[in-house]
Scaffold this active site. Sequence first.
Site, mmCIF file in Angstrom:
data_model
loop_
_atom_site.group_PDB
_atom_site.id
_atom_site.type_symbol
_atom_site.label_atom_id
_atom_site.label_comp_id
_atom_site.label_asym_id
_atom_site.label_seq_id
_atom_site.Cartn_x
_atom_site.Cartn_y
_atom_site.Cartn_z
ATOM 1 C CE LYS A 1 -11.295 18.681 -22.311
ATOM 2 N NZ LYS A 1 -12.293 19.565 -22.485
ATOM 3 C CG HIS B 1 -17.193 20.336 -13.510
ATOM 4 N ND1 HIS B 1 -16.670 19.818 -13.567
ATOM 5 C CD2 HIS B 1 -18.594 19.155 -14.164
ATOM 6 C CE1 HIS B 1 -16.550 18.098 -13.459
ATOM 7 N NE2 HIS B 1 -18.145 17.586 -13.904
ATOM 8 C CD GLU C 1 -7.883 13.639 -18.061
ATOM 9 O OE1 GLU C 1 -8.531 13.986 -16.227
ATOM 10 O OE2 GLU C 1 -7.938 14.955 -18.671
ATOM 11 N NE ARG D 1 -12.115 30.768 -23.369
ATOM 12 C CZ ARG D 1 -12.484 30.530 -22.355
ATOM 13 N NH1 ARG D 1 -11.854 31.604 -21.077
ATOM 14 N NH2 ARG D 1 -12.394 29.581 -21.770
#
Length: 645
Positions: free
Chosen positions: A116, A235, A200, A297
């Site tokens: 990330k 999530h 973040e 993907r």
Amino acid sequence: MIQSLLIANRGEIACRVIRTARGMGIRTVAVYSDADAKALLVRSADEAVHIGPSPARESYLVGEKIIAAARATGAQAIHPGYGFLSENAEFAQAVLDAGLVWVGPKPASITAMGLKDAAKARMIAAGVPVTPGYLGEDQSEARLQAEADAIGYPVLIKAVAGGGGKGMRRVETAADFAEALASCRREAAASFGDDRVLIEKYILSPRHIEVQVFGDSHGNVVHLFERDCSLQRRHQKVIEEAPAPGMDEATRQAVCSAAVRAAKAVDYEGAGTIEFIADASEGLRADRIWFMEMNTRLQVEHPVTEMITGVDLVEWQLRVASGEPLPKRQDQLRIDGHAIEARLYAEDPAKGSLPSIGKLEYFRLPEKLEPYEYKAVDGTWNWNHYDSKLRVDSGFEEGDEVTPFYDPMIAKMITHGSDRLEAAVALTKAVGQVGCWPVKTNASMLCSLLVEPDFIRERLSTAFIEEHPFSLIEDEGPSGSALVHAAKLLTSSAIPIGLRGFRLNDEAEGEVLLSVDGKPKVGRLDYELHDDHERHFPAERIGDVVYSSSIGETFRITMRESRGTNTHHAGDGAILAPMPGKVISVDVAAGDMVAKGQKLLVLEAMKMEHALTAPFDGTVAELTVTPGAQVQVEALLARVEQEEG
């Protein structure tokens, strides 16, 4: 064009890839573990190869076994589906090194987007807006704490190598940061072998927006518009739709163009998804939508994109992998109507949505949409809509086994309508007709979410499910109308053999004594049902059992012998399990003399203990279980022989 294809996956995605490949005249090869030896994917493929024990780490995650299976069967290409090895760059390279075609992006592209922090740095360089945060090399607790303080709380700690919601913590205050960081690092190390994190800014009114992108080996990259995947639980996505509600054309152009730039930045080929987080506190605005990550993907929710564009994304994958250019240019792609997908999970909402396993003794998914009515935005009623389309993708059929080894998703249900409301109403009707027993599903929760006023009003966020709890109907059982319907079905022919002592009108005129999942209920024959009852409360009689579905819950209904009795034993002294459960105690042994009503054993099911007793004085002639045994409904547990004379 590829002539033979091995699918390195299982469940519904394997079956979905097989369908497209077969339509293109491509021979298919499935791989399967012990748990999937009798699965639908094995029955669907042209050839199937066993690759190991049930745990994924010993079968579906062993790249060497999959490549060996491809070589042994003469497969030219490998399609990884999603999950498992689909985003494993080393496996993709091993496939190419073996002289096989990899149906996916180049390994270098997977690597570029796999971490990330590196991916965000690359996106910044490409001019793609990213969420404010810290992704530096200094991983000391002091530096991370200082960066979080500077960003401003709440913040989100995310594992650099994370995915699937693992390695993620929301932190509300500076005082909570150190503990949350330690917890996140432990989980990241255990799940990914990498405890590095990034920080973040936590978005207070977040919506999950993602863009489907597609590239080929000729330098072409297009987007196929956006999806909204905001309805999530822990999530994990639950309901997805396309296009995103409230997305105006200017914002759509900005976000989709950013997604194309992101794909081009990593020289992308094949199907991929650029995921964004949006601050929707003032609606969807281009300056409040930021890059999160890229999934290299096919996505679980790809059918909603297919429904609004008319494109088969798996066909595009196979054509691009064969070296062909993209079938369409950007200016040839259009949005048609609205599509919504619901994920049907084998899980028990009454037990915190824990996975529910077992044999699908009864399993019905709607095959088509019946005419229905819905209320349009302007308040008018529109009748008998036949234009809505229903698609069901599943890797299971009745009689298959849901095991504890893999993801609990057993099907995806997708509807397409001329507008969002039409698609939502159609999906609600379809999900409400799901029949599944004894395995539990989340169908009732899906129905509740789809009719929630805030969902209809497009007030979406990733906290939607937490903020809109739903109620269960299983504690109350089926409705009175459903019981009437079941009673009429059960008495529509001769009384079943073995129900000794049964009387149609037992103590009350018109009453039929019923057992619903082992619990006593009463149905009446002198009540009239509305003409469209079967549409709203589908029920099916199979032998001496009626399976009745009510708003996503399914019940097994049989007739009782008389008042005061249950269906835990048959007339011949057989003691049967009233529902799936665990034997927690056995109080007798074979050969013991027992009296009527004496406790024989205790079964734990549905969070309750059920004592099973002797139906009459006699001897325990047979005992088939021991404490700890897991049993299915109507499994023979014991048999009592009645004393003669």
